[in-house]
Every structure is written in C-alpha cells, then in structure tokens.
Design a protein around this motif. Structure first.
Motif, PDB file in Angstrom:
ATOM      1  N   ASP A  44       0.827  -1.207   0.000  1.00 54.41           N
ATOM      2  CA  ASP A  44       0.000   0.000   0.000  1.00 54.41           C
ATOM      3  C   ASP A  44       0.862   1.257   0.000  1.00 54.41           C
ATOM      4  OD1 ASP A  44      -2.462  -1.373   0.086  1.00 54.41           O
ATOM      5  OD2 ASP A  44      -2.233  -1.658   2.245  1.00 54.41           O
ATOM      6  N   GLU A  66       2.473   2.741  -5.420  1.00 51.18           N
ATOM      7  CA  GLU A  66       2.153   2.846  -4.010  1.00 51.18           C
ATOM      8  C   GLU A  66       2.499   4.252  -3.518  1.00 51.18           C
ATOM      9  OE1 GLU A  66       5.512   1.493  -5.288  1.00 51.18           O
ATOM     10  OE2 GLU A  66       4.343  -0.288  -4.937  1.00 51.18           O
ATOM     11  N   ARG A 110      -3.822   6.125  -2.099  1.00 54.37           N
ATOM     12  CA  ARG A 110      -4.181   5.535  -3.391  1.00 54.37           C
ATOM     13  C   ARG A 110      -4.042   6.572  -4.505  1.00 54.37           C
ATOM     14  NH1 ARG A 110      -4.480   0.739  -1.885  1.00 54.37           N
ATOM     15  NH2 ARG A 110      -5.905   0.024  -0.290  1.00 54.37           N
ATOM     16  N   GLY A 113      -0.337   7.508  -4.948  1.00 55.96           N
ATOM     17  CA  GLY A 113       0.357   6.376  -5.543  1.00 55.96           C
ATOM     18  C   GLY A 113       0.126   6.287  -7.032  1.00 55.96           C
TER      19      GLY A 113
END
Length: 145
Positions: A44, A66, A110, A113
C-alpha cells in the motif's frame, strides 16, 4: 559486507527487537528476495529512509503506484515530485510522523500512488529517457547539417 550470514544475523536481531516492542504480529522480516516487483505491487505504501541516494533506479523502472514517504536526498525529490511525502534525512521522528499520517489518510495514498506511477512512467521510465536522448541527438544532427 557480511554476506548472507550477516543478513541472517541482522534479521535475528531485528526480530528480537520487534518482539521486545510487541509488534511482531505486524512485522515480517522477509530476508533476501528475488520477487520484489510482486511484493511492491502488493504494498500500500513505499518508505525509503535512505541517508544518501542517487536517482533510485528501482523506483524509476517500475513505479508500482504505491504511496511514497521518502527522505529528501539525492534525486529522490525530483523523482517523487508532489506525489509523495518528503522528510529530512536522518530524522526518524519526522519519518515516523509521515508514515503514520499516510496510514491514517486512506484515500490519499491511493491517489498519490497512482499519480506517482504516472509521473514516473511519463518522465523517468527508460523509454521516456531514451526518447529524450533520441530527440536531443536529432536536434544536434539537424544543427550540424
């Protein structure tokens, strides 16, 4: 330095520290791996706590998408741009704060990333750099004719 045996010794020491801190259920010491792209795809976030760095080639070639927390050394700021969190080198408290902030802000990692992956692929991939060099050579050839 130390080779495989040295790495095993360090993992043992680190494992003891995680047990002492009571975080062994949250930490995995994986040792030497040859499947880093798959591991990065599953992550993540990516944290780089380097005290020094040139231009991180592993990030540049893959850009897995990520969220990134990194120390502000070498070419890291250029690579990360506004798509990650930069902290001073050798500042563990700042690094920890940035990591905690990133973990608490679930939508942001998110988004940052994905933006980081697009930025790396567009500006720093080997294909992008090859295109830049080819363009430069063509301009230089055009000038000399």
């Amino acid at each position: 330095m130390g080779g495989r045996r040295g790495a095993c010794d360090r993992i043992g020491a680190h494992s003891a520290l995680t047990a002492e801190l009571g975080v062994e259920a949250s930490v995995r010491w994986l040792g030497l791996r040859s499947d880093m792209p798959a591991l990065l795809d599953a992550a993540d976030a990516f944290v780089s706590a380097s005290a020094w760095e040139g231009m991180p080639l592993a990030w540049r070639s893959d850009g897995h998408g990520e969220a990134v927390v990194a120390t502000d050394v070498g070419g890291v700021r250029e690579l990360v741009g506004e798509c990650g969190v930069m902290v001073p080198a050798k500042a563990p408290a700042a690094l920890a704060q940035a990591m905690l902030a990133l973990m608490r802000d679930t939508p942001r990692p998110r988004l940052s990333g994905r933006a980081a992956r697009e930025r790396i692929q567009k500006q720093f991939s080997f294909d992008a750099k090859a295109d830049e060099w080819e363009s430069l050579y063509r301009k230089m050839l055009a000038r000399s004719c």
